[in-house]
Design a protein around this motif. Structure first.
Motif, mmCIF file in Angstrom:
data_model
loop_
_atom_site.group_PDB
_atom_site.id
_atom_site.type_symbol
_atom_site.label_atom_id
_atom_site.label_comp_id
_atom_site.label_asym_id
_atom_site.label_seq_id
_atom_site.Cartn_x
_atom_site.Cartn_y
_atom_site.Cartn_z
ATOM 1 N N VAL A 175 -0.281 -14.434 11.358
ATOM 2 C CA VAL A 175 0.730 -13.846 12.233
ATOM 3 C C VAL A 175 0.193 -12.533 12.783
ATOM 4 O O VAL A 175 0.004 -11.571 12.035
ATOM 5 C CB VAL A 175 2.055 -13.593 11.480
ATOM 6 C CG1 VAL A 175 3.117 -13.077 12.447
ATOM 7 C CG2 VAL A 175 2.529 -14.861 10.785
ATOM 8 N N ALA A 176 -0.077 -12.501 14.094
ATOM 9 C CA ALA A 176 -0.499 -11.268 14.757
ATOM 10 C C ALA A 176 0.768 -10.516 15.152
ATOM 11 O O ALA A 176 1.470 -10.893 16.092
ATOM 12 C CB ALA A 176 -1.355 -11.585 15.980
ATOM 13 N N VAL A 177 1.083 -9.471 14.384
ATOM 14 C CA VAL A 177 2.315 -8.699 14.600
ATOM 15 C C VAL A 177 2.065 -7.707 15.730
ATOM 16 O O VAL A 177 1.114 -6.927 15.681
ATOM 17 C CB VAL A 177 2.719 -7.965 13.303
ATOM 18 C CG1 VAL A 177 3.951 -7.091 13.537
ATOM 19 C CG2 VAL A 177 2.980 -8.970 12.182
ATOM 20 N N THR A 178 2.936 -7.761 16.764
ATOM 21 C CA THR A 178 2.683 -6.965 17.977
ATOM 22 C C THR A 178 3.662 -5.812 18.159
ATOM 23 O O THR A 178 3.474 -4.992 19.053
ATOM 24 C CB THR A 178 2.752 -7.864 19.223
ATOM 25 O OG1 THR A 178 4.035 -8.497 19.241
ATOM 26 C CG2 THR A 178 1.670 -8.932 19.203
ATOM 27 N N THR A 179 4.720 -5.769 17.360
ATOM 28 C CA THR A 179 5.665 -4.647 17.453
ATOM 29 C C THR A 179 6.464 -4.591 16.156
ATOM 30 O O THR A 179 6.638 -5.608 15.483
ATOM 31 C CB THR A 179 6.636 -4.796 18.635
ATOM 32 O OG1 THR A 179 7.669 -3.804 18.520
ATOM 33 C CG2 THR A 179 7.297 -6.143 18.688
ATOM 34 N N GLU A 180 6.949 -3.401 15.814
ATOM 35 C CA GLU A 180 7.824 -3.266 14.635
ATOM 36 C C GLU A 180 9.290 -3.401 15.037
ATOM 37 O O GLU A 180 10.170 -3.440 14.191
ATOM 38 C CB GLU A 180 7.614 -1.903 13.954
ATOM 39 C CG GLU A 180 6.192 -1.606 13.523
ATOM 40 C CD GLU A 180 5.686 -2.496 12.395
ATOM 41 O OE1 GLU A 180 6.456 -3.345 11.894
ATOM 42 O OE2 GLU A 180 4.507 -2.345 12.025
ATOM 43 N N ALA A 181 9.546 -3.466 16.358
ATOM 44 C CA ALA A 181 10.941 -3.511 16.818
ATOM 45 C C ALA A 181 11.556 -4.884 16.571
ATOM 46 O O ALA A 181 10.860 -5.899 16.543
ATOM 47 C CB ALA A 181 10.989 -3.186 18.304
ATOM 48 N N GLU A 182 12.864 -4.909 16.382
ATOM 49 C CA GLU A 182 13.582 -6.169 16.279
ATOM 50 C C GLU A 182 13.581 -6.851 17.649
ATOM 51 O O GLU A 182 13.499 -6.178 18.673
ATOM 52 C CB GLU A 182 15.037 -5.925 15.859
ATOM 53 C CG GLU A 182 15.196 -5.123 14.581
ATOM 54 C CD GLU A 182 15.209 -5.996 13.345
ATOM 55 O OE1 GLU A 182 15.684 -7.138 13.430
ATOM 56 O OE2 GLU A 182 14.733 -5.531 12.301
ATOM 57 N N LYS A 183 13.700 -8.181 17.674
ATOM 58 C CA LYS A 183 13.678 -8.867 18.967
ATOM 59 C C LYS A 183 14.946 -8.561 19.769
ATOM 60 O O LYS A 183 15.988 -8.241 19.204
ATOM 61 C CB LYS A 183 13.503 -10.361 18.770
ATOM 62 C CG LYS A 183 14.681 -11.071 18.127
ATOM 63 C CD LYS A 183 14.336 -12.534 17.944
ATOM 64 C CE LYS A 183 15.381 -13.237 17.102
ATOM 65 N NZ LYS A 183 14.942 -14.537 16.621
ATOM 66 N N ASP A 184 14.842 -8.655 21.098
ATOM 67 C CA ASP A 184 15.984 -8.243 21.913
ATOM 68 C C ASP A 184 16.965 -9.376 22.222
ATOM 69 O O ASP A 184 18.122 -9.127 22.476
ATOM 70 C CB ASP A 184 15.510 -7.572 23.220
ATOM 71 C CG ASP A 184 14.201 -8.117 23.720
ATOM 72 O OD1 ASP A 184 13.250 -7.360 23.849
ATOM 73 O OD2 ASP A 184 14.156 -9.343 23.962
ATOM 74 N N GLU A 185 16.523 -10.605 22.182
ATOM 75 C CA GLU A 185 17.418 -11.723 22.524
ATOM 76 C C GLU A 185 17.349 -12.733 21.370
ATOM 77 O O GLU A 185 16.275 -13.251 21.080
ATOM 78 C CB GLU A 185 16.922 -12.375 23.816
ATOM 79 C CG GLU A 185 17.821 -13.423 24.400
ATOM 80 C CD GLU A 185 18.886 -12.806 25.288
ATOM 81 O OE1 GLU A 185 18.524 -12.128 26.258
ATOM 82 O OE2 GLU A 185 20.077 -13.011 24.981
ATOM 83 N N MET A 297 -8.319 -11.343 15.417
ATOM 84 C CA MET A 297 -6.958 -11.040 15.876
ATOM 85 C C MET A 297 -6.599 -9.582 15.589
ATOM 86 O O MET A 297 -5.898 -8.940 16.368
ATOM 87 C CB MET A 297 -5.924 -11.973 15.222
ATOM 88 C CG MET A 297 -6.065 -13.456 15.562
ATOM 89 S SD MET A 297 -6.262 -13.845 17.316
ATOM 90 C CE MET A 297 -4.718 -13.233 17.997
ATOM 91 N N SER A 298 -7.077 -9.044 14.470
ATOM 92 C CA SER A 298 -6.795 -7.637 14.121
ATOM 93 C C SER A 298 -7.379 -6.687 15.152
ATOM 94 O O SER A 298 -6.863 -5.579 15.345
ATOM 95 C CB SER A 298 -7.395 -7.291 12.762
ATOM 96 O OG SER A 298 -6.851 -8.112 11.768
ATOM 97 N N VAL A 303 -2.294 -5.378 18.681
ATOM 98 C CA VAL A 303 -1.946 -6.100 17.438
ATOM 99 C C VAL A 303 -1.939 -5.088 16.295
ATOM 100 O O VAL A 303 -2.947 -4.428 16.032
ATOM 101 C CB VAL A 303 -2.925 -7.263 17.166
ATOM 102 C CG1 VAL A 303 -2.710 -7.835 15.764
ATOM 103 C CG2 VAL A 303 -2.733 -8.356 18.216
ATOM 104 N N LEU A 304 -0.780 -4.951 15.648
ATOM 105 C CA LEU A 304 -0.615 -3.907 14.633
ATOM 106 C C LEU A 304 -1.192 -4.328 13.289
ATOM 107 O O LEU A 304 -1.764 -3.537 12.566
ATOM 108 C CB LEU A 304 0.873 -3.578 14.468
ATOM 109 C CG LEU A 304 1.611 -3.191 15.762
ATOM 110 C CD1 LEU A 304 3.086 -2.955 15.494
ATOM 111 C CD2 LEU A 304 0.977 -1.940 16.373
#
Ligand code: DP6
Length: 321
Positions: A175-185, A297-298, A303-304
């Motif tokens: 899983v390439a994590v791209t943001t710490e924010a919750e999804k918007d929709e 990917m890192s 990619v965080l």
């Protein structure tokens, strides 16, 4: 009166997106997923006659119990019990990790709720119960590779079922994590808006079953390349239908990560991307390629971090603490 269950998230290789006509939250298309080991949701349900309404504690904080109550109401009706419940649920992975905690959450809730109400452990019944609140969670009742049929417009039982055990394929999910924010929709509203507004929704409904059949066939044949091709097509077509309705889950880093997966493929590594209703990219690889692909990917801008997962078990009851 009190029961504890655990369940794990799943990632769809052939996506569910859109609901069938009818009352029961049945999918419009068949889907096939892999349940993931390691990441765990633990849910305790305790019936409490002193409560006026259900109470949900999610990762230590009180949260909106509407969907939890919808599941509990069905289970209570089945058991002939009206007592309200206190539900305590914790994830050992962050909700922003890009892995839907709702799938593991409602799967664990269905198992714990039935047990607290005195109903026997029955994965198919729990899967149907979970599906009526959140369809992807029906698949987390089972381990390994799991499918869920499309609905037929009736209210009949529609549980998921295992297609192959976790050991069937040496698959890894990065899983390439791209943001710490919750999804918007949310997925529910994203798919409903797609159905209402996208000129490509009809095309999605027409083609999704073909990719599902190809994912299933190649999985059973252990043809990893064909599986990856079909899984990536299913995800991109789902997003294309959503984007045409104005529902864009991608961020810049999502596109960069997708490009890196394609670059790896051109260089000879079998890596394939899938993306759910959020900005993170999940990369499907075989175990021997895991370290090299995780490193690649890192290094992608935006990619965080990269989480690693593999096929794992279905939902189960635990001893209450
Ligand atoms: C993109 O199961 O969250 O993850 O049934 O409305 O709760 P509801 O939707 P949900 O949708 C999951 C969508 C998906 C694809 C998939 O898991 O198949």
């Amino acid at each position: 009166m009190r029961a504890v269950a655990e369940a794990h998230p799943n990632i769809a290789l052939a996506k569910y997106w859109g609901k069938a006509a009818g009352p029961a939250n049945a999918p419009a298309v068949p889907s096939l997923s892999v349940t993931l080991a390691g990441l765990t949701t633990i849910t305790e349900v305790e019936l409490d006659p002193s409560l006026q309404a259900d109470v949900l504690l999610l990762n230590g904080r009180e949260a909106d119990a509407t969907r939890v109550t919808s599941l509990l109401d069905r289970a209570r009706a089945h058991a002939g019990i009206r007592t309200k419940a206190r539900v305590v649920t914790t994830n050992d992975f962050p909700t922003s990790a890009g892995l839907a905690s709702s799938a593991s959450g409602f799967a664990a809730l269905a198992v714990a709720a039935r047990a607290a109400l005195g109903l026997p452990f029955d994965p198919a019944r729990a899967s149907d119960l979970a599906r009526r609140t959140s369809a992807s969670s029906a698949r987390s009742l089972y381990g390994g590779f799991v499918e869920l049929d499309a609905g037929d417009g009736t209210d009949r039982d529609l549980p998921a079922r295992e297609v192959a055990p976790a050991s069937h394929l040496d698959l890894r999910v990065l899983v390439a994590v791209t943001t710490e924010a919750e999804k918007d929709e949310s997925s529910t509203s994203g798919m409903n808006l797609t159905a209402a507004k996208s000129p490509y929704y009809a095309a999605w409904l027409e083609h999704a079953p073909t990719w599902y059949r190809e994912v299933r066939r190649s999985l059973l044949a252990r043809d990893f390349e064909a599986l990856g091709v079909a899984a990536e097509q299913s995800a991109l077509a789902m997003h294309a239908s959503a984007i045409a309705a104005g529902i864009v889950y991608f961020r810049g880093a999502t596109v960069e990560a997708l490009a890196e997966v394609r670059r790896l493929r051109r260089a000879g590594t079998l890596a394939f991307a899938t993306i759910d209703a959020g900005p993170h990219v999940k990369v499907l690889v075989r175990a021997p390629d895991e370290d090299a692909v995780a490193a690649a990917m890192s290094a992608v801008p935006g990619v965080l971090r990269v989480l690693r997962a593999q096929p794992g078990p279905g939902a189960s009851l635990r001893e209450p603490r």
